[in-house]
Each structure stands twice: as C-alpha cells, then as structure tokens.
Design a protein around this motif. Structure first.
Motif, PDB file in Angstrom:
ATOM      1  N   THR A 150       0.841  -1.201   0.000  1.00 37.38           N
ATOM      2  CA  THR A 150       0.000   0.000   0.000  1.00 37.38           C
ATOM      3  C   THR A 150       0.876   1.251   0.000  1.00 37.38           C
ATOM      4  N   VAL A 151       0.287   2.344  -0.459  1.00 40.48           N
ATOM      5  CA  VAL A 151       0.947   3.648  -0.455  1.00 40.48           C
ATOM      6  C   VAL A 151       0.142   4.562   0.454  1.00 40.48           C
ATOM      7  N   GLU A 152       0.778   5.106   1.460  1.00 41.95           N
ATOM      8  CA  GLU A 152       0.116   5.962   2.438  1.00 41.95           C
ATOM      9  C   GLU A 152       0.582   7.406   2.273  1.00 41.95           C
ATOM     10  N   ASP A 154       3.302  16.444   1.602  1.00 33.56           N
ATOM     11  CA  ASP A 154       4.672  16.239   1.135  1.00 33.56           C
ATOM     12  C   ASP A 154       5.309  14.922   1.569  1.00 33.56           C
ATOM     13  N   THR A 155       4.578  14.032   2.191  1.00 32.51           N
ATOM     14  CA  THR A 155       5.178  12.793   2.687  1.00 32.51           C
ATOM     15  C   THR A 155       4.380  11.583   2.201  1.00 32.51           C
ATOM     16  N   VAL A 156       5.093  10.590   1.742  1.00 31.09           N
ATOM     17  CA  VAL A 156       4.468   9.353   1.278  1.00 31.09           C
ATOM     18  C   VAL A 156       5.233   8.188   1.882  1.00 31.09           C
ATOM     19  N   VAL A 157       4.488   7.180   2.347  1.00 33.03           N
ATOM     20  CA  VAL A 157       5.089   5.993   2.954  1.00 33.03           C
ATOM     21  C   VAL A 157       4.669   4.767   2.139  1.00 33.03           C
ATOM     22  N   PHE A 158       5.664   3.992   1.729  1.00 35.23           N
ATOM     23  CA  PHE A 158       5.418   2.776   0.966  1.00 35.23           C
ATOM     24  C   PHE A 158       5.520   1.583   1.912  1.00 35.23           C
ATOM     25  N   HIS A 159       4.418   0.872   2.067  1.00 37.15           N
ATOM     26  CA  HIS A 159       4.397  -0.324   2.902  1.00 37.15           C
ATOM     27  C   HIS A 159       4.558  -1.534   1.991  1.00 37.15           C
TER      28      HIS A 159
END
Length: 534
Positions: free
Chosen positions: A148-150, A155-160
C-alpha cells in the motif's frame, strides 16, 4: 581453467565513463538552437502498443529514455552510478530494520510542467495506477513487493511493502514510478498516443508520421525542481532508419551526436577512421543478449535439448564474426561487472563443448539433429542482430547435432508472438532497470515475469528471490544470487550469450557526451551542452 568469477560489490570505476572524451560544459548552450541527437530507436503507436509513453505501459529502454527526460521520479541514479539518490524527493529512507517501510519527503514547491502543484497524492495516484492497470507489457512487476501507499500531508508518502525489499529505492528511480497527474491520466486506462506530461527536466513535443515518432523536441521545463543540472535549453531527438544514415548525418553536421544504436560496422569504422570533427566515445554498459525458451514447446520441452544448446554454443565465434570489440561472452544472466556475478554456464558446460552436448542428447534418448527455429527481431536491437542469428545457425549446425533455421520479424509482430508462446526459442536483449543482480534474475524467474515464460522454479520464487531482497548490504545477498544463477544454468530457461559495451559518437564542441548515457543505458540529455572539447 576455472572461470568462476564473483564480484562482491559493483565496481564503481566500471560504471564511470572515461573522462578524456570531452571537456566540461561552458554555459548551457542558450541561444544556439537545439542540440540534435540521432537514434535508430523506433517509437510506434499501434494496436500492440497504443500508449508507448504511458508509464503504466512503457517497459523498454527506448520508451524509458523519453520518460526519463519528461516524467520525474522520487529517486534517480547519480551521474557516476551507485546507490539511487533523491530527485523529486528531498529525502527517502527505510524506517524499519526489516526493509518493509520506506518513507519519502517531497522537495518543497514541486510543480508539473503545467504549473499545477505536485503533492504526495500524485505520487500515490501514479504508483497505484500502474498496479491497477497492470498491463501485460508494462512494468507493474517492478512494484510486485509494494502493498500500500500511504499519504501523510501534502509532502510525505510511505510505501508499505509485502515483503522486505532492499532494492525498492532502485525501483523508485525507474519510470515505472514516474509521477503523473490525474488531470491528464486516467486511473484505470492507458493514455494512448505520444503525449506525455510530467514534472521532469523537459517538456516534449512529438512530430509523428504514419503513427511513428520521427522527431521529439525537448524544451527546458521552467517549473522543474529536482536534483538534475541542465546544461542546455533544448535537445532534439531525431530517428533514423539505421546507423549508417545516422552517422552520415553526424559526419555532415546535420546532427551533433548519435546515441543508440551504432552497428558493429559503424563502431569499427569510427574507431579506425573517424570523420573530421567527430569522436567515438566508449562507455561502460550492462546490456545483455540471450536466447529465451518456451519450456512448454515440444522442440525444447526436454531440458536436455536446452542443456545441449548451452554446451554447444560458441559465444566467441559469434562475437568475433559479428560484434568484435563491442561485446564480450557472458556465462550468466548477471553481467560480469555486477555484484554477485558467477560464470555458472561456463562452470557447468565449458566453452563450445560439442562432445558434452552430444552426451546430453544421447543420455536423454533424443534423436539428432534436433530441428529448431531461432526467432529474432529485425528492428529493435540494431543492425547486427540478423548477422548474429545467421552466425548462431551456422555454428550450431556445424556440430551436426542441430538443424537450426532462423526467422526474423519486426518488433511489432515479434514481441506479441513471443509473449503468446508462439516461439520455442527466441532472441531478446535486456537493458537493466537498475544495476543490481536482482534485476537480471527476478524479471526472468518470478511470477508474471518479463518473458511470460511457463518456466517456474519454486525454490527460486518462494525462497531465493525473497531472501536476496532482504539484505540492504548486497554482499549478504550473494549466496542466494549465486544459487539462482546455478539453477538457471542447470534448467536453462534462458541461455545468456553476450554482454555489450556502449558507444556514442559526437561532434567536437558538444560537451557532457561522456555522461549522456549511463551504464544501464539511460539517456541523460540534460548533460549535453556546447563548449570547447578537449
């Protein structure tokens, strides 16, 4: 002689071009008109490839070289190679010890070329779109470990990630992770034609004839904010039918540089007697060529046939007749200059061992000569391909163990037929997405692989690929990488033939030529400028 070779770390010196070819840029060439670069690459919008420049579809070196100029990615490969560094991002890093969560913060003030703001939502949209469309010819397999992409704020993205993947930063540096806008791209459909919009260093205007792009004009994007330093305001990419036509235009001054692809004959000629004011610039390269097999096809279903071909093929014979100094024999899918390389095929079969090939066929009860057609593409890898397959035919038939015929088709027919399984054996090339051994193994061996091959090895898919991706220190991944290469040599779903070198020809006065193509064949037009060559 034991030719087993293991390179524990990629040799950075081998990924850095010789600097003697051209001087550094003096100025950006503003006001001097576009720098014109010639290429033999073909760009077509057709039924089999309706959206050549859509990041959800494009998955070859030719179209990626358009996208790298126009569509920005969070990361990029730095000038001299090595680990990827932030591009549209200001910072990216794993936030856990298991390499399963990767966070990126965007540079402030990012905009698309249209002037619209680029935010973390656009990053999520773009990667989710590639995975949702999942085109059979596209690059979605590169994102196979992404769960998933959060989005956190603007300005911030977290790739799980589903599983640990230390190579994920490399994947974010490919056009598969190119950032596009919902305004111009549908979330579930490809964008047909040659239009491309992004936030990269250039905008692109296409000139098209009969559904083929004949000219692409790249103009500096005034809204670009990233890590790249542009040495020019405008570059034109012009297509030519063959390398002879391209080098003629270079000789008469119609163009300033020829990038892809100089034929072996042109390389030899430019080395021996270059035209006045023209230089041939050698560069390191990681391109490989190989024969792939449909392991369900009757002609090659028996592993002994594929093993016999691996034992009988004489790589040096083919290279000397066709490619000369522009290629070297390859005994693994992993090139010699990439960490973890092992000469698995040489260690198992030796060099052009006809006696071993005969023994393998005899032990399996296979009648000789074995009839087999080798299929190749006539218009995708340069002028030497047809001669290469004629040389392969002659060499293999001389063993009297095979009755080889060859058949060439244009890429538009060849690639769909190969993907459908119409060919028992076929020639292809591979330009890596990133310079790690994972990218020379997983695309051929994992589920939903590049070849569409029916070959499946459970140990490779469920144990070795995941194990190799856990290690941030790539030296730790070497045992798994080595085992995969040895399995490929045993089962021969593909037969590596040679590793290529790269050459660019350019006129005096064009600077940055030595940086214009990197080791993984990325075209970096922003490096070109006008100045005084040494």
């Amino acid at each position: 002689m034991n030719r087993k070779t293991m390179v524990l770390t990629a040799a950075i010196g081998l990924l850095t071009p010789a600097l003697s070819a051209c001087g550094s840029a003096s100025g950006n060439g503003a006001g001097s008109g576009a720098i014109v670069v010639g290429t033999t690459d073909r760009f077509e919008a057709a039924d089999y490839a309706p959206a050549p420049f859509d990041p959800a579809y494009a998955y070859d070196a030719t179209t990626w070289n358009i996208l790298r100029q126009t569509v920005q990615t969070l990361m990029h490969t730095p000038r001299g190679g090595g680990q990827p560094v932030p591009e549209a991002a200001s910072d990216c890093r794993f936030t856990d010890n298991d390499n399963e969560s990767y966070r990126c913060t965007l540079r402030p003030g990012l905009k698309f070329a249209s002037g619209d703001p680029l935010t973390a939502k656009d990053v999520k949209f773009s990667l989710d779109r590639v995975r949702a469309i999942k085109d059979e010819n596209g690059p979605s397999s590169l994102l196979s470990t992404l769960d998933t992409v959060e989005v956190k704020g603007t300005d911030t993205v977290v790739f799980h990630l589903k599983t640990p993947d230390a190579t994920f930063p490399y994947k974010l540096a490919t056009p598969a992770a190119g950032i596009v806008s919902e305004k111009n791209y549908d979330a579930k459909k490809l964008r047909n034609g040659f239009a491309v919009d992004g936030s990269g260093p250039y905008t692109m205007k296409a000139e098209v004839k009969d559904n083929h792009l004949v000219r692409a004009v790249f103009t500096k994007n005034p809204n670009y904010k990233g890590d790249l330093k542009l040495q020019n305001d405008k570059v034109e990419l012009r297509t030519f039918p063959d390398s002879a036509a391209a080098t003629k235009a270079l000789s008469d001054g119609s163009i300033s540089m020829v990038s892809r692809t100089l034929s072996p004959a042109q390389i030899a000629e430019l080395s021996a007697k270059p035209p006045k004011g023209v230089k041939l610039v050698p560069m390191p390269g990681l391109e490989i060529r190989y024969i792939g097999f449909n392991t369900d096809a009757p002609a090659v279903k028996d592993k002994a046939v594929r093993q016999a071909l691996a034992a009988a093929v004489d790589r040096n014979n083919v290279i000397s007749k066709v490619y000369g100094k522009s290629a070297q024999p390859l005994y693994s899918l992993v090139p010699t200059t990439v960490g973890g390389h092992v000469n698995s095929f040489f260690n198992k079969y030796g060099e052009a061992n006809t006696a071993k090939a005969a023994d393998l066929l005899k032990a399996a009860g296979i009648k000789t000569p074995v009839k087999l057609t080798l299929n190749y593409t006539t218009d995708h890898y340069g002028d030497g391909t047809a001669a290469e397959f004629q040389a392969l035919k002659a060499q293999l038939n001389s063993t009297q163990l095979f009755d080889i015929t060859v058949q060439g088709n244009e890429w538009g027919d060849f690639r769909p037929a190969q993907k459908k399984g119409d060919y028992a054996a076929y020639g292809l090339g591979w330009f890596p997405d990133y310079p790690d051994a994972d990218n020379f193994l997983a695309p051929f061996l994992e589920q939903d692989n590049f070849l569409g091959t029916p070959y499946a090895n459970n140990t490779v898919r469920t144990k070795l690929i995941p194990e190799s991706r856990k290690a941030a220190d790539r030296n730790v991944a070497v045992p798994a990488i080595t085992e995969m290469q040895d399995i490929v040599a045993e089962d021969v779903p593909v037969l590596p033939l040679w590793q290529g070198k790269q050459y660019v020809a350019a006129r005096d006065g064009i600077t940055g030529v030595e940086w214009s193509v990197n080791a993984i064949s990325d075209l970096q037009l922003w490096e070109l400028g006008r100045g005084v060559s040494s």
